[in-house]
Write a protein that holds these residues in place. Structure first.
Motif, PDB file in Angstrom:
ATOM      1  N   GLU A 145       0.816  -1.158  -0.059  1.00 37.71           N
ATOM      2  CA  GLU A 145      -0.026  -0.001  -0.075  1.00 37.71           C
ATOM      3  C   GLU A 145       0.855   1.337   0.166  1.00 37.71           C
ATOM      4  N   PHE A 146       2.052   1.246   0.787  1.00 37.64           N
ATOM      5  CA  PHE A 146       2.703   2.444   0.993  1.00 37.64           C
ATOM      6  C   PHE A 146       3.635   2.714  -0.355  1.00 37.64           C
ATOM      7  N   VAL A 147       3.872   1.640  -1.061  1.00 34.49           N
ATOM      8  CA  VAL A 147       4.604   1.936  -2.102  1.00 34.49           C
ATOM      9  C   VAL A 147       3.810   2.516  -3.287  1.00 34.49           C
ATOM     10  N   LEU A 148       2.391   2.072  -3.534  1.00 37.12           N
ATOM     11  CA  LEU A 148       1.456   2.526  -4.347  1.00 37.12           C
ATOM     12  C   LEU A 148       1.283   3.868  -4.149  1.00 37.12           C
ATOM     13  N   ALA A 149       0.959   4.121  -3.154  1.00 40.64           N
ATOM     14  CA  ALA A 149       0.487   5.530  -2.566  1.00 40.64           C
ATOM     15  C   ALA A 149       1.737   6.511  -2.739  1.00 40.64           C
ATOM     16  N   GLY A 150       3.072   6.100  -2.286  1.00 45.40           N
ATOM     17  CA  GLY A 150       4.136   6.991  -2.465  1.00 45.40           C
ATOM     18  C   GLY A 150       4.434   7.084  -4.050  1.00 45.40           C
ATOM     19  N   GLY A 151       4.059   5.901  -4.788  1.00 45.23           N
ATOM     20  CA  GLY A 151       4.499   6.208  -6.211  1.00 45.23           C
ATOM     21  C   GLY A 151       3.384   7.223  -6.871  1.00 45.23           C
ATOM     22  N   LEU A 152       2.071   7.261  -6.437  1.00 42.60           N
ATOM     23  CA  LEU A 152       1.174   7.992  -6.922  1.00 42.60           C
ATOM     24  C   LEU A 152       1.663   9.573  -6.553  1.00 42.60           C
ATOM     25  N   ILE A 153       1.858   9.756  -5.446  1.00 39.66           N
ATOM     26  CA  ILE A 153       2.613  11.116  -4.907  1.00 39.66           C
ATOM     27  C   ILE A 153       3.597  11.757  -5.718  1.00 39.66           C
ATOM     28  N   LEU A 154       4.621  10.711  -6.007  1.00 42.08           N
ATOM     29  CA  LEU A 154       5.699  11.192  -6.981  1.00 42.08           C
ATOM     30  C   LEU A 154       5.499  11.305  -8.432  1.00 42.08           C
ATOM     31  N   ILE A 155       4.590  10.912  -8.748  1.00 41.46           N
ATOM     32  CA  ILE A 155       4.308  10.817 -10.290  1.00 41.46           C
ATOM     33  C   ILE A 155       3.151  12.173 -10.351  1.00 41.46           C
ATOM     34  N   VAL A 156       1.943  11.931  -9.801  1.00 41.63           N
ATOM     35  CA  VAL A 156       0.720  12.796  -9.899  1.00 41.63           C
ATOM     36  C   VAL A 156       0.846  14.116  -9.396  1.00 41.63           C
ATOM     37  N   VAL A 158       3.799  15.302  -7.268  1.00 45.13           N
ATOM     38  CA  VAL A 158       5.044  16.209  -7.298  1.00 45.13           C
ATOM     39  C   VAL A 158       5.659  16.324  -8.780  1.00 45.13           C
ATOM     40  N   GLY A 159       5.601  15.311  -9.504  1.00 43.95           N
ATOM     41  CA  GLY A 159       5.964  15.292 -10.917  1.00 43.95           C
ATOM     42  C   GLY A 159       5.088  16.176 -11.980  1.00 43.95           C
ATOM     43  N   LEU A 160       4.097  16.045 -11.930  1.00 42.63           N
ATOM     44  CA  LEU A 160       2.793  16.577 -12.929  1.00 42.63           C
ATOM     45  C   LEU A 160       2.321  17.876 -12.048  1.00 42.63           C
ATOM     46  N   GLY A 161       2.059  17.569 -10.621  1.00 42.83           N
ATOM     47  CA  GLY A 161       1.489  18.924  -9.930  1.00 42.83           C
ATOM     48  C   GLY A 161       0.099  18.938 -10.330  1.00 42.83           C
ATOM     49  N   TRP A 162      -0.794  17.716 -10.544  1.00 40.01           N
ATOM     50  CA  TRP A 162      -1.980  17.874 -10.796  1.00 40.01           C
ATOM     51  C   TRP A 162      -2.970  17.982  -9.367  1.00 40.01           C
ATOM     52  N   LEU A 163      -2.298  17.465  -8.512  1.00 40.87           N
ATOM     53  CA  LEU A 163      -3.268  17.226  -7.255  1.00 40.87           C
ATOM     54  C   LEU A 163      -2.176  17.294  -5.839  1.00 40.87           C
ATOM     55  N   PRO A 164      -2.855  17.753  -4.830  1.00 42.11           N
ATOM     56  CA  PRO A 164      -1.985  17.881  -3.741  1.00 42.11           C
ATOM     57  C   PRO A 164      -1.362  16.770  -3.080  1.00 42.11           C
ATOM     58  N   ALA A 165      -0.298  16.589  -2.769  1.00 42.92           N
ATOM     59  CA  ALA A 165       0.343  15.413  -2.259  1.00 42.92           C
ATOM     60  C   ALA A 165      -0.138  15.105  -0.618  1.00 42.92           C
ATOM     61  N   VAL A 166      -0.509  15.835  -0.082  1.00 43.70           N
ATOM     62  CA  VAL A 166      -1.124  15.569   1.418  1.00 43.70           C
ATOM     63  C   VAL A 166      -2.276  16.104   1.393  1.00 43.70           C
ATOM     64  N   SER A 167      -3.109  15.081   2.068  1.00 42.23           N
ATOM     65  CA  SER A 167      -4.725  15.400   2.421  1.00 42.23           C
ATOM     66  C   SER A 167      -4.994  15.834   3.709  1.00 42.23           C
ATOM     67  N   LEU A 168      -4.727  17.083   3.806  1.00 40.29           N
ATOM     68  CA  LEU A 168      -4.945  18.041   5.060  1.00 40.29           C
ATOM     69  C   LEU A 168      -6.306  18.414   4.989  1.00 40.29           C
ATOM     70  N   VAL A 169      -6.809  18.516   5.994  1.00 40.91           N
ATOM     71  CA  VAL A 169      -8.343  18.817   6.346  1.00 40.91           C
ATOM     72  C   VAL A 169      -8.323  19.828   7.452  1.00 40.91           C
ATOM     73  N   PRO A 170      -8.985  20.924   7.261  1.00 38.36           N
ATOM     74  CA  PRO A 170      -8.781  22.099   8.296  1.00 38.36           C
ATOM     75  C   PRO A 170      -9.697  21.463   9.497  1.00 38.36           C
ATOM     76  N   PRO A 171      -9.477  22.086  10.656  1.00 34.96           N
ATOM     77  CA  PRO A 171     -10.352  21.611  11.702  1.00 34.96           C
ATOM     78  C   PRO A 171     -11.941  21.960  11.637  1.00 34.96           C
ATOM     79  N   ASP A 172     -12.525  21.049  12.085  1.00 33.61           N
ATOM     80  CA  ASP A 172     -14.154  21.192  12.094  1.00 33.61           C
ATOM     81  C   ASP A 172     -14.612  21.768  10.552  1.00 33.61           C
ATOM     82  N   SER A 173     -13.911  20.902   9.712  1.00 31.09           N
ATOM     83  CA  SER A 173     -14.202  20.959   8.236  1.00 31.09           C
ATOM     84  C   SER A 173     -14.225  19.692   7.685  1.00 31.09           C
TER      85      SER A 173
END
Length: 317
Positions: A145-156, A158-173
């Motif tokens: 799981e962590f390899v697949l997730a890390g690979g998506l972060i690196l490609i999509v 970091v590499g392409l910059g299409w989506l955020p690498a971290v799924s941060l959710v503001p408090p109470d949101s």
């Protein structure tokens, strides 16, 4: 009571018995884990301080007595109190909801995708397309799981910059307030889930195609689409529903690594922190919730199989 009702009543009783057994295994098993909240928080404090803290938390009482109190409270909807002093239900409410949301979105994509891929490959057993789909599904399910997730972060991300690498959710949101943060975690879980569910559906479809009644319909010139709709899919649905239900529950607890990689505020971080700090009430509550949900999902799957299969057979005739 008819035969189906009798079988379901027996399975319901078995499920209740397994839930009771699960509660005992969870409580005793977690209690046997090395370390506890006292030693994790007080460290090398004097024995008097440690003994007073254990007495305050009730850890000096016999395990059977603590188990019975825990079961009674659990039956009343009380998940206990964390070693930090917060109610466990309060700690898990938002986090568990976030994990359930992630699992539901994953299942919404996983169900049609695995059905299409599995049925397509099963109907073309031995063909080039079947081999390609089977190899891809096997490769995907073999990746950690962590390899697949890390690979998506690196490609999509970091590499392409299409989506955020971290799924941060503001408090109470809600995570739905920023749906782009859900895309990569959902894609990771879909890829992990489709490797398993797609292969099961493919094997079930291939077996259904070789059934005598399906061959009879084909030899009598019944159109292929009609054969698939009336004879193949009725055999696939019960197995597919079971696999989807179990996978959906498994995603809630099995997404721990994916949630950690993306920083998603689900139960993954709570579970890892509770195990590391020896927060037994939190670990016991999560283990019971996830294990109980799995048993209930299996019972619902059996219920769906018993009720759905006769209807599908009647429709096929």
């Amino acid at each position: 009571m008819n035969a189906i009702g009798t079988r379901l009543a027996i399975r319901g009783a078995v499920t209740v018995g397994l839930l009771v057994l699960l509660s005992a295994v969870v409580f005793v098993g977690v209690d046997l884990l090395p370390g506890d909240p006292v030693t994790a928080r007080l460290g090398a404090q004097g024995p008097e301080v440690v003994a007073a803290a254990r007495s305050r938390l009730g850890l000096d009482r016999p395990v059977t007595e603590r188990y019975l109190d825990w079961v009674v409270a659990l039956a009343q909807g009380d998940l206990g109190t964390s070693a930090s002093g917060r109610p466990v239900a309060e700690m898990l409410s938002g986090r568990l909801g976030n994990s359930v949301l992630l699992a539901l979105l994953t299942v919404a994509v996983l169900v049609p995708l695995s059905l299409v891929l599995g049925v397509w490959a099963g109907l073309r057993r031995g063909s080039v397309s079947d081999r390609v789909i089977s190899v891809v599904l096997l490769a995907v399910v073999s990746i950690p799981e962590f390899v697949l997730a890390g690979g998506l972060i690196l490609i999509v991300a970091v590499g392409l910059g299409w989506l955020p690498a971290v799924s941060l959710v503001p408090p109470d949101s809600s995570p739905l307030a920023a749906p782009e943060i859900l895309v990569l975690p959902v894609v990771s879980l879909v890829l992990l889930g489709v490797g398993y569910t797609g292969r099961i559906i493919r094997a079930t479809t291939a077996a259904a195609v070789r059934a005598p009644h399906v061959e009879f319909l084909r030899l009598n010139g019944v159109p292929r689409a009609t054969v698939v709709r009336t004879a193949v899919l009725p055999a696939v649905w019960p197995i597919a529903v079971q696999v989807w239900l179990v996978t959906a529950v498994g995603l809630i607890g099995g997404a721990v690594l994916v949630e950690r990689v993306f920083g998603y505020p689900g139960i993954g971080e709570v579970l890892v922190t509770a195990v590391r700090t020896g927060d037994l009430p939190v670990v016991q509550a999560l283990a019971m919730i996830l294990g109980g949900a799995t048993l209930i999902a299996l019972f619902v799957a059996d219920l769906g199989t018993e009720l759905l299969t006769p209807v599908l057979r009647t429709a096929a005739r």
